[in-house]
Write a protein that holds these residues in place. Structure first.
Motif, PDB file in Angstrom:
ATOM      1  N   TYR A 169       0.818  -1.217   0.000  1.00 50.22           N
ATOM      2  CA  TYR A 169       0.000   0.000   0.000  1.00 50.22           C
ATOM      3  C   TYR A 169       0.851   1.266   0.000  1.00 50.22           C
ATOM      4  O   TYR A 169       0.563   2.221  -0.730  1.00 50.22           O
ATOM      5  CB  TYR A 169      -0.931  -0.002   1.213  1.00 50.22           C
ATOM      6  N   THR A 170       1.908   1.274   0.817  1.00 52.31           N
ATOM      7  CA  THR A 170       2.716   2.494   0.963  1.00 52.31           C
ATOM      8  C   THR A 170       3.830   2.598  -0.059  1.00 52.31           C
ATOM      9  O   THR A 170       4.410   3.677  -0.235  1.00 52.31           O
ATOM     10  CB  THR A 170       3.350   2.553   2.361  1.00 52.31           C
ATOM     11  N   LYS A 171       4.179   1.469  -0.702  1.00 52.15           N
ATOM     12  CA  LYS A 171       5.333   1.408  -1.607  1.00 52.15           C
ATOM     13  C   LYS A 171       6.625   1.744  -0.854  1.00 52.15           C
ATOM     14  O   LYS A 171       7.564   2.308  -1.393  1.00 52.15           O
ATOM     15  CB  LYS A 171       5.164   2.359  -2.793  1.00 52.15           C
ATOM     16  N   ALA A 213       0.110   9.115  20.303  1.00 51.17           N
ATOM     17  CA  ALA A 213       1.244   9.769  19.635  1.00 51.17           C
ATOM     18  C   ALA A 213       1.677   8.997  18.391  1.00 51.17           C
ATOM     19  O   ALA A 213       2.040   9.603  17.371  1.00 51.17           O
ATOM     20  CB  ALA A 213       2.415   9.908  20.602  1.00 51.17           C
ATOM     21  N   LEU A 214       1.637   7.671  18.454  1.00 55.23           N
ATOM     22  CA  LEU A 214       1.985   6.871  17.275  1.00 55.23           C
ATOM     23  C   LEU A 214       0.999   7.120  16.138  1.00 55.23           C
ATOM     24  O   LEU A 214       1.388   7.236  14.973  1.00 55.23           O
ATOM     25  CB  LEU A 214       2.021   5.391  17.627  1.00 55.23           C
ATOM     26  N   ARG A 215      -0.283   7.204  16.493  1.00 58.39           N
ATOM     27  CA  ARG A 215      -1.285   7.489  15.463  1.00 58.39           C
ATOM     28  C   ARG A 215      -1.011   8.853  14.814  1.00 58.39           C
ATOM     29  O   ARG A 215      -1.123   8.998  13.593  1.00 58.39           O
ATOM     30  CB  ARG A 215      -2.674   7.449  16.099  1.00 58.39           C
ATOM     31  N   GLU A 216      -0.647   9.830  15.631  1.00 57.46           N
ATOM     32  CA  GLU A 216      -0.364  11.169  15.101  1.00 57.46           C
ATOM     33  C   GLU A 216       0.858  11.151  14.192  1.00 57.46           C
ATOM     34  O   GLU A 216       0.853  11.745  13.106  1.00 57.46           O
ATOM     35  CB  GLU A 216      -0.150  12.148  16.259  1.00 57.46           C
ATOM     36  N   ARG A 217       1.930  10.451  14.611  1.00 58.07           N
ATOM     37  CA  ARG A 217       3.147  10.373  13.791  1.00 58.07           C
ATOM     38  C   ARG A 217       2.850   9.647  12.478  1.00 58.07           C
ATOM     39  O   ARG A 217       3.335  10.027  11.418  1.00 58.07           O
ATOM     40  CB  ARG A 217       4.262   9.639  14.524  1.00 58.07           C
ATOM     41  N   CYS A 218       2.062   8.570  12.564  1.00 62.65           N
ATOM     42  CA  CYS A 218       1.724   7.812  11.352  1.00 62.65           C
ATOM     43  C   CYS A 218       0.931   8.683  10.376  1.00 62.65           C
ATOM     44  O   CYS A 218       1.209   8.695   9.172  1.00 62.65           O
ATOM     45  CB  CYS A 218       0.931   6.563  11.723  1.00 62.65           C
ATOM     46  N   ASP A 219      -0.041   9.413  10.886  1.00 64.62           N
ATOM     47  CA  ASP A 219      -0.830  10.284  10.025  1.00 64.62           C
ATOM     48  C   ASP A 219       0.034  11.385   9.413  1.00 64.62           C
ATOM     49  O   ASP A 219      -0.128  11.746   8.240  1.00 64.62           O
ATOM     50  CB  ASP A 219      -1.975  10.910  10.827  1.00 64.62           C
ATOM     51  N   GLN A 220       0.966  11.887  10.206  1.00 67.37           N
ATOM     52  CA  GLN A 220       1.839  12.962   9.737  1.00 67.37           C
ATOM     53  C   GLN A 220       2.724  12.511   8.577  1.00 67.37           C
ATOM     54  O   GLN A 220       2.947  13.261   7.620  1.00 67.37           O
ATOM     55  CB  GLN A 220       2.711  13.458  10.895  1.00 67.37           C
ATOM     56  N   GLY A 252       2.394   9.479   6.694  1.00 67.65           N
ATOM     57  CA  GLY A 252       1.860   8.489   5.768  1.00 67.65           C
ATOM     58  C   GLY A 252       2.253   7.069   6.104  1.00 67.65           C
ATOM     59  O   GLY A 252       2.356   6.210   5.213  1.00 67.65           O
ATOM     60  N   ILE A 253       2.484   6.789   7.381  1.00 64.93           N
ATOM     61  CA  ILE A 253       2.872   5.459   7.867  1.00 64.93           C
ATOM     62  C   ILE A 253       1.622   4.734   8.358  1.00 64.93           C
ATOM     63  O   ILE A 253       0.721   5.352   8.931  1.00 64.93           O
ATOM     64  CB  ILE A 253       3.910   5.596   9.003  1.00 64.93           C
ATOM     65  N   LEU A 254       1.551   3.425   8.153  1.00 63.74           N
ATOM     66  CA  LEU A 254       0.432   2.648   8.661  1.00 63.74           C
ATOM     67  C   LEU A 254       0.711   2.176  10.091  1.00 63.74           C
ATOM     68  O   LEU A 254       1.842   1.839  10.439  1.00 63.74           O
ATOM     69  CB  LEU A 254       0.166   1.435   7.769  1.00 63.74           C
ATOM     70  N   ALA A 257       7.043   1.935   6.107  1.00 62.36           N
ATOM     71  CA  ALA A 257       5.734   1.423   5.719  1.00 62.36           C
ATOM     72  C   ALA A 257       4.782   1.356   6.902  1.00 62.36           C
ATOM     73  O   ALA A 257       3.597   1.697   6.782  1.00 62.36           O
ATOM     74  CB  ALA A 257       5.879   0.037   5.096  1.00 62.36           C
ATOM     75  N   ALA A 258       5.289   0.897   8.072  1.00 56.97           N
ATOM     76  CA  ALA A 258       4.385   0.668   9.199  1.00 56.97           C
ATOM     77  C   ALA A 258       5.125   0.683  10.525  1.00 56.97           C
ATOM     78  O   ALA A 258       6.333   0.414  10.592  1.00 56.97           O
ATOM     79  CB  ALA A 258       3.657  -0.663   9.029  1.00 56.97           C
ATOM     80  N   ILE A 259       4.374   0.987  11.555  1.00 54.76           N
ATOM     81  CA  ILE A 259       4.784   0.773  12.940  1.00 54.76           C
ATOM     82  C   ILE A 259       3.872  -0.314  13.488  1.00 54.76           C
ATOM     83  O   ILE A 259       2.644  -0.215  13.374  1.00 54.76           O
ATOM     84  CB  ILE A 259       4.651   2.053  13.783  1.00 54.76           C
ATOM     85  N   ILE A 260       4.459  -1.363  14.055  1.00 59.27           N
ATOM     86  CA  ILE A 260       3.664  -2.465  14.606  1.00 59.27           C
ATOM     87  C   ILE A 260       3.838  -2.506  16.117  1.00 59.27           C
ATOM     88  O   ILE A 260       4.960  -2.384  16.637  1.00 59.27           O
ATOM     89  CB  ILE A 260       4.046  -3.819  13.962  1.00 59.27           C
ATOM     90  N   ILE A 261       2.724  -2.657  16.835  1.00 58.77           N
ATOM     91  CA  ILE A 261       2.758  -2.653  18.292  1.00 58.77           C
ATOM     92  C   ILE A 261       1.649  -3.533  18.845  1.00 58.77           C
ATOM     93  O   ILE A 261       0.569  -3.645  18.247  1.00 58.77           O
ATOM     94  CB  ILE A 261       2.626  -1.203  18.835  1.00 58.77           C
ATOM     95  N   GLU A 262       1.922  -4.195  19.959  1.00 66.86           N
ATOM     96  CA  GLU A 262       0.896  -4.936  20.688  1.00 66.86           C
ATOM     97  C   GLU A 262       0.224  -3.989  21.684  1.00 66.86           C
ATOM     98  O   GLU A 262       0.913  -3.327  22.453  1.00 66.86           O
ATOM     99  CB  GLU A 262       1.523  -6.092  21.458  1.00 66.86           C
ATOM    100  N   PRO A 263      -1.101  -3.921  21.707  1.00 70.95           N
ATOM    101  CA  PRO A 263      -1.759  -3.105  22.735  1.00 70.95           C
ATOM    102  C   PRO A 263      -1.353  -3.526  24.147  1.00 70.95           C
ATOM    103  O   PRO A 263      -1.185  -2.693  25.030  1.00 70.95           O
ATOM    104  CB  PRO A 263      -3.247  -3.341  22.481  1.00 70.95           C
ATOM    105  N   VAL A 264      -1.200  -4.823  24.319  1.00 71.27           N
ATOM    106  CA  VAL A 264      -0.608  -5.369  25.549  1.00 71.27           C
ATOM    107  C   VAL A 264       0.445  -6.368  25.110  1.00 71.27           C
ATOM    108  O   VAL A 264       0.139  -7.342  24.415  1.00 71.27           O
ATOM    109  CB  VAL A 264      -1.659  -6.079  26.435  1.00 71.27           C
ATOM    110  N   GLN A 265       1.699  -6.128  25.483  1.00 67.94           N
ATOM    111  CA  GLN A 265       2.742  -7.073  25.101  1.00 67.94           C
ATOM    112  C   GLN A 265       2.471  -8.435  25.738  1.00 67.94           C
ATOM    113  O   GLN A 265       2.197  -8.520  26.933  1.00 67.94           O
ATOM    114  CB  GLN A 265       4.117  -6.559  25.528  1.00 67.94           C
ATOM    115  N   GLY A 266       2.558  -9.479  24.933  1.00 72.82           N
ATOM    116  CA  GLY A 266       2.290 -10.820  25.425  1.00 72.82           C
ATOM    117  C   GLY A 266       3.513 -11.444  26.047  1.00 72.82           C
ATOM    118  O   GLY A 266       3.718 -11.398  27.257  1.00 72.82           O
TER     119      GLY A 266
END
Length: 427
Positions: free
Chosen positions: A125-127, A224-231, A233-235, A201-210
């Motif tokens: 998606y992001t190329k 903050a991650l959502r804001e950086r991603c939107d800023q 173009g990162i998923l 392309a993406a930042i991946i995170i667990e809402p709760v680390q297993g």
């Protein structure tokens, strides 16, 4: 009659040593939150197959749905002759998942496979190529997912060079001396020093680390991650393989946050013990790969999809989200009381959402120094006393509780009493 010792010897001769075991028992049968080994000993199950059995062992509704599908057909390959259970399950999850609508869902077999495909989709998606993950995070054991996993031993040591294009940030943990501001500062450093934002392309995170220790992602970090991603173009990818399907008191742990991911991975309790995983996300993102770029021979197996549809029914009709919160409250109250006793091993950092509860075993009261040896002793004593109990954490000193959400109050209380016995300090 076969015994645990017999199977242990056969296992050593036939199975690679790299597959670890949390216990020394071999299962013979199980029901809801109880399990019996081949020697006939009964156990309370506080592991649930590592968060796979939120609806318990052999839930009658799940078993009936799977059997009905088996009596129709067990496999055609969705890419050859598609079938309704796959589509029906995708429709339900598209409506339920906390992602921006419209959504689409891809089904696979394992959690690692779900994560790998989420990365593939994000790159298509992001190329772009680069991926950012977190220390302590666990995303699987394949070549790519072990590179994403934020722990060297045992997931990377001696297994060759890591996949390129994967970078890690420190996860905020008070006991490790890292807060959210530190994590975000390192993110900004990373995007200036090593990789340009327009290559991520993406930042991946667990809402709760297993495996990392049931550490809850702070809401301010997720925001903050959502804001950086939107800023840039990162998923944003939420790995809900362990947290999904009621474990945290919500259907998905991302419902505890006021932001949404672009993609979400899921597996474990999705199908009540049958192998099934998936990726759900924004439709335009999910449609990025070319025709034939997604799939797998066993992906979205019809029996597993039928079981998963029943799991969703059970979660709703048996009010398992409420059950998760009640279970978690009982566990935390009991452990909090134990932590104040001098005859209990030192306990620190009780935490959790819903029925996903953990605490650390430390070397002295009031401290943070991990005590992995005592933690191992506790899980061994628990097994001896008829309780299946798992440890985790980057320092191997976290006890995690994953009792099926369908467990009766009496079985839960019995398990907590066995836990108390295991935590009692030895001279």
């Amino acid at each position: 009659m076969t015994h645990n010792a017999d199977l242990a010897a056969r296992r050593t001769a036939a199975v690679p040593r790299g597959i670890g075991h949390a216990t020394t028992i071999y299962a013979a049968r199980a029901e809801n939150a109880e399990l019996w080994d081949v020697d006939g000993k009964r156990y309370i199950d506080f592991a649930g197959g590592i968060a796979v059995l939120n609806t318990g062992h052999r839930h009658p509704r799940v078993q009936a749905a799977a059997l009905a599908q088996m009596n129709a057909f067990t496999h055609t390959a969705f890419q050859v002759a598609p079938y309704e259970p796959y589509i029906a399950l995708a429709e339900r999850l598209n409506a339920l998942a906390p992602v921006t609508k419209p959504a689409k869902t891809l089904f696979l077999t394992t959690g690692s496979e779900a994560v790998e495909n989420a990365i593939k989709i994000a790159r298509a998606y992001t190329k772009r190529d680069n991926i950012i993950a977190f220390s302590g995070g666990f995303h699987g054991r394949t070549a790519l997912t072990s590179a994403l996993t934020g722990k060297v031993v045992p997931y990377k040591k001696g297994l060759g060079p890591a996949q390129a294009g994967v970078y890690h940030l420190p996860f905020p943990v008070e006991a490790h001396g890292v807060d959210v501001a530190d994590t975000l500062k390192m993110l900004d450093y990373l995007l200036r020093a090593d990789i340009a934002p327009d290559t991520v392309a993406a930042i991946i995170i667990e809402p709760v680390q297993g495996e990392g220790g049931f550490l809850i992602t702070p809401p301010e970090l997720m925001r903050a991650l959502r804001e950086r991603c939107d800023q840039h173009g990162i998923l944003l990818i939420a790995d809900e393989v362990q947290t999904g399907f009621g474990r945290t008191g919500k259907l998905f742990a991302m419902e505890h946050y006021d932001v949404k991911p672009d993609l979400m991975t899921m597996a474990k309790s999705l199908a009540g013990g049958y192998p099934l995983s998936g990726v759900v996300g924004r439709a335009e993102v999910m449609d990025a790969p070319e025709l034939g770029g997604l799939g797998g021979t066993y992906g979205g197996n019809p029996v597993a999809c039928a079981a998963a549809l029943a799991v969703l029914d059970v979660i709703e009709e048996e009010h398992l989200l409420d059950a998760a919160n009640r279970q978690g409250d009982k566990m935390k109250a009991r452990i909090e009381a134990l932590s104040r006793r001098n005859d209990i091993v030192p306990i620190s950092a009780l935490r959790g959402l819903g029925g996903m509860i953990a605490f650390d075993i430390v070397s002295e009261r009031g401290g943070f120094a991990p005590d992995a040896a005592t933690t191992k002793a506790v899980t061994t004593r628990a097994q001896d006393n008829g309780l299946i109990l798992l440890s985790c954490g980057v320092f191997a000193n976290t006890i995690r509780l994953l009792c099926p959400l369908t467990a009766s109050d009496s079985v839960l209380e019995e398990g907590l009493t066995k836990l108390e016995t295991a935590l009692t300090a030895r001279p």
